[in-house]
Design a protein around this motif. Structure first.
Motif, PDB file in Angstrom:
ATOM      1  N   ASN A   1       0.814  -1.221   0.000  1.00 28.54           N
ATOM      2  CA  ASN A   1       0.000   0.000   0.000  1.00 28.54           C
ATOM      3  C   ASN A   1       0.844   1.266   0.000  1.00 28.54           C
ATOM      4  O   ASN A   1       0.420   2.286  -0.527  1.00 28.54           O
ATOM      5  N   HIS A   2       2.022   1.197   0.617  1.00 24.89           N
ATOM      6  CA  HIS A   2       2.844   2.387   0.747  1.00 24.89           C
ATOM      7  C   HIS A   2       4.313   2.018   0.532  1.00 24.89           C
ATOM      8  O   HIS A   2       4.673   0.832   0.494  1.00 24.89           O
ATOM      9  N   THR A   3       5.132   3.029   0.411  1.00 18.45           N
ATOM     10  CA  THR A   3       6.581   2.824   0.338  1.00 18.45           C
ATOM     11  C   THR A   3       7.239   3.575   1.490  1.00 18.45           C
ATOM     12  O   THR A   3       6.712   4.585   1.984  1.00 18.45           O
ATOM     13  N   PHE A   4       8.383   3.071   1.891  1.00 22.11           N
ATOM     14  CA  PHE A   4       9.115   3.644   3.029  1.00 22.11           C
ATOM     15  C   PHE A   4      10.595   3.552   2.703  1.00 22.11           C
ATOM     16  O   PHE A   4      11.114   2.469   2.430  1.00 22.11           O
ATOM     17  N   VAL A   5      11.276   4.686   2.728  1.00 21.96           N
ATOM     18  CA  VAL A   5      12.677   4.744   2.310  1.00 21.96           C
ATOM     19  C   VAL A   5      13.602   4.501   3.505  1.00 21.96           C
ATOM     20  O   VAL A   5      13.538   5.219   4.514  1.00 21.96           O
ATOM     21  N   VAL A   6      14.437   3.475   3.371  1.00 25.61           N
ATOM     22  CA  VAL A   6      15.476   3.170   4.353  1.00 25.61           C
ATOM     23  C   VAL A   6      16.828   3.426   3.713  1.00 25.61           C
ATOM     24  O   VAL A   6      17.102   2.944   2.607  1.00 25.61           O
ATOM     25  N   GLY A   7      17.652   4.203   4.374  1.00 26.97           N
ATOM     26  CA  GLY A   7      18.988   4.499   3.858  1.00 26.97           C
ATOM     27  C   GLY A   7      20.030   3.556   4.423  1.00 26.97           C
ATOM     28  O   GLY A   7      19.860   2.999   5.519  1.00 26.97           O
ATOM     29  N   GLY A   8      21.098   3.362   3.683  1.00 29.65           N
ATOM     30  CA  GLY A   8      22.211   2.542   4.141  1.00 29.65           C
ATOM     31  C   GLY A   8      23.529   3.242   3.895  1.00 29.65           C
ATOM     32  O   GLY A   8      23.761   3.757   2.791  1.00 29.65           O
TER      33      GLY A   8
ATOM     34  N   LYS B   1       0.544   8.076   9.826  1.00 30.38           N
ATOM     35  CA  LYS B   1       0.369   7.334   8.588  1.00 30.38           C
ATOM     36  C   LYS B   1       1.734   7.063   7.964  1.00 30.38           C
ATOM     37  O   LYS B   1       2.603   7.931   7.974  1.00 30.38           O
ATOM     38  N   ILE B   2       1.895   5.863   7.438  1.00 32.80           N
ATOM     39  CA  ILE B   2       3.194   5.465   6.890  1.00 32.80           C
ATOM     40  C   ILE B   2       3.668   6.437   5.818  1.00 32.80           C
ATOM     41  O   ILE B   2       4.826   6.857   5.790  1.00 32.80           O
ATOM     42  N   ASN B   3       2.746   6.823   4.921  1.00 27.46           N
ATOM     43  CA  ASN B   3       3.156   7.687   3.805  1.00 27.46           C
ATOM     44  C   ASN B   3       3.378   9.135   4.226  1.00 27.46           C
ATOM     45  O   ASN B   3       3.896   9.942   3.455  1.00 27.46           O
TER      46      ASN B   3
END
Length: 599
Positions: A25-32, A407-409
């Motif tokens: 349903n949503h996207t979530f950006v994780v950095g590395g 909300k995630i987004n």
């Protein structure tokens, strides 16, 4: 009706399950942020030929695989049906330096706008990253930055989490060895960076608390221009220290350890036992060829193997999937050298090598190269996934945030802090984890010792462990009989500046250290009953000291029997003497009018 049956059949099949998993349903950006190198150097630092730039040196496969573990862990989570949010993973790699780490951190935050960042950096490099993440209020999970600075200066690292224990626990685990083996005379050497400085200070404080004397504590600078001189200076100090048998070495891979120990052999430094911090404990077997190494006991983070985490289809697939990274060329060059034993670069995706390595299992071959940093990186991704699950399942009644469920987004990075703090997460082996109030995990260390068999082959053996329970109390165990004391006659080092002063003597300190003394025998009529007693105690008037001066014995009066010959003789003498005295007195009285004359 037919349509309903078709839907049930479709979603009941494997394809239906796969379809459900792909619906996000949503996207979530994780950095590395990862550094797959041990060192770096500045090119053109004189400014004559243009702007300076950093060049990466000494490719480190374990650090590289930790970054690969992050990518595979994200794929594993995205392919599961437990999370309705798709994690978009964006990674930056950098050379091993504080400047490069700060530059890549800024690049990542400005270009990808991550909500949380997983960092694979040494403590020295993480300092800048931690400051910047606090500035932008971005949660940052350090996978292998162990410095205690992040705990002591929490206001400066307020958004920092760790999936690796703090150095303050490691220091206790290290000094616990001295307490167990009753070593009272130790030396300490550490790398001159944030990791080493905090470690050395911590060991000195813990040793003094336990009445352990520190013979010397020395920093080794990492400056490549005078590194050899610094090492020689340290070994000269060590060589002039009496009876030093145990040395704590608190360093990481930033120091060239082979050069370090080879200098010791050139100077003919006597063998001793080295206590290794987690920064080099996993490499201990490499250094038994040096004469200065009698034995090495290392404290290492307990490593839970994650089997089949890597899912490369082939050697070529491993190369292609890392083409976009800074270290792609060095990774392929390393594979050419390690797999094909070539001393030059090769194209592992050429038809020649694809055919030659078609049956080669790259995943099984790479798995032993992974150490604890791979595992702690994997845990960081699992913690993020768990926090996102808690956000998705949030209700008004159980919301962590005062203003309700985010909300995630529309989630701000700072809103994830509370969810990470409360996240309960497990690895794929079923081990349970939760961040402590200090935003790190409970310690779990193992003690490692290297065994050498008759063929000269080395094997790392686990000889004990150190951890804490839920109340924070330490749990320590060591199997002393499993440790090999090479080049010490198979005996445990005494770890003493001076031989013990036995009962009947007292110590007199020499050199300002309470562990260094000479032993003096107690004078007559005094005693000492303990080893290394600092004073002799006077015996009472009714007692006297024995020959060894270890106890006071009661005095026994001399009594003669009335019927004994000695008593009769003494009685006769007394009577005769008394009679003679009375007779002489009477004679003087009788002749008192007669003048005395001399012939």
């Amino acid at each position: 009706m037919l349509l309903l049956i078709a839907i049930i059949i479709f979603f009941g099949s494997g394809r239906g399950e796969e379809y459900l998993k792909k619906q996000k349903n949503h996207t979530f950006v994780v950095g590395g942020l990862f550094c797959p190198y041990e060192h770096s150097e500045v090119i053109n630092s004189s400014w004559i030929y243009g702007e300076p730039f950093e060049r990466c040196k000494d490719f480190h496969i374990a650090f590289f695989l930790s970054s690969a573990a992050a990518r595979f862990a994200v794929e594993e989570i995205n392919s599961s049906s437990n999370l309705s949010t798709e994690i978009i993973y964006v990674e930056r790699q950098y050379c091993s330096s504080p400047v490069a780490s700060a530059e890549r951190m800024l690049n990542l935050t400005n270009s990808a706008n991550p909500k949380v960042i997983v960092v694979g950096a040494t403590s020295e490099n993480f300092i800048r990253i931690g400051h910047l993440s606090s500035l932008y209020n971005i949660p940052t999970i350090a996978a292998y930055s162990t410095s205690d600075t992040f705990f002591k200066q929490k206001k400066d690292y307020r958004t920092t989490f760790r999936t690796i224990p703090s150095d303050r626990h490691q220091i206790k685990a290290l000094v616990e060895l001295s307490s167990y083996f009753d070593w009272k005379w130790i030396g300490i050497v550490a790398v001159d960076d944030d990791y080493g400085q905090n470690g050395l200070r911590g060991i000195v404080e813990e040793a003094r608390y336990r009445n352990i004397c520190v013979a010397f504590h020395v920093y080794i600078q990492t400056n490549r221009y005078n590194y050899s001189e610094n090492v020689e200076r340290f070994f000269k100090i060590m060589n002039h220290t009496n009876n030093i048998e145990v040395v704590y070495f608190y360093t990481s891979s930033v120091i060239n350890l082979h050069e370090f120990f080879s200098i010791a052999d050139e100077l003919r430094i006597r063998p001793c036992v080295w206590i290794a911090s987690e920064g080099w404990a996993d490499r201990a077997a490499e250094f038994y060829k040096y004469n200065v190494v009698a034995s090495i006991i290392g404290v290492d983070v307990k490593n839970h193997r994650i089997h089949r985490l890597l899912r490369y289809k082939s050697v070529c697939d491993a190369v292609e999937r890392n083409n976009s990274t800074l270290s792609s060329h060095d990774f392929q060059e390393w594979l050419c050298k390690e797999i094909l034993k070539l001393n030059e670069s090769c194209d592992l995706c050429s038809q020649k090598y694809v055919n030659e390595l078609s049956n080669f299992d790259i995943n099984e071959w790479l798995e032993p190269k992974m150490d604890y940093v791979t595992y702690t990186t994997y845990l960081a991704i699992q913690a993020i996934a768990r926090a996102l699950q808690d956000v998705e399942s949030c209700t008004k009644n159980i919301s962590i945030l005062e203003d309700g469920c985010p909300k995630i987004n529309e989630l701000y990075p700072w809103q994830l802090m509370g969810y990470l703090q409360n996240a309960n997460f497990t690895d794929n082996n079923g081990s349970f984890y939760q961040f402590t109030e200090n935003c790190d995990v409970r310690p779990s260390y193992i003690y490692r010792n290297t065994h050498i068999n008759n063929e000269g082959e080395t094997e790392d053996v686990t000889v004990g462990f150190y951890k804490t329970n839920s109340s924070g109390e330490p749990i320590f165990y060591i199997n002393g009989t499993a440790i090999r004391w090479n080049r010490t006659g198979g005996k445990v080092p005494k770890g003493r500046c001076s031989p013990d002063c036995p009962p009947g003597g007292r110590t007199r300190y020499a050199g300002g250290q309470t562990c260094c003394f000479i032993c003096l025998r107690c004078p007559p009529k005094t005693k000492s009953t303990k080893i290394n007693s600092s004073e002799c105690v006077d015996c009472s008037h009714e007692t006297y000291s024995n020959d060894a001066n270890t106890q006071c014995l009661p005095k026994v009066p001399d009594i003669f029997d009335y019927n004994s010959n000695t008593a009769v003789a003494l009685s006769v003498l007394c009577i005769f003497g008394s009679t003679a005295s009375v007779a002489s007195g009477l004679m003087f009285y009788w002749k008192r009018d007669t003048p005395l004359g001399f012939m």
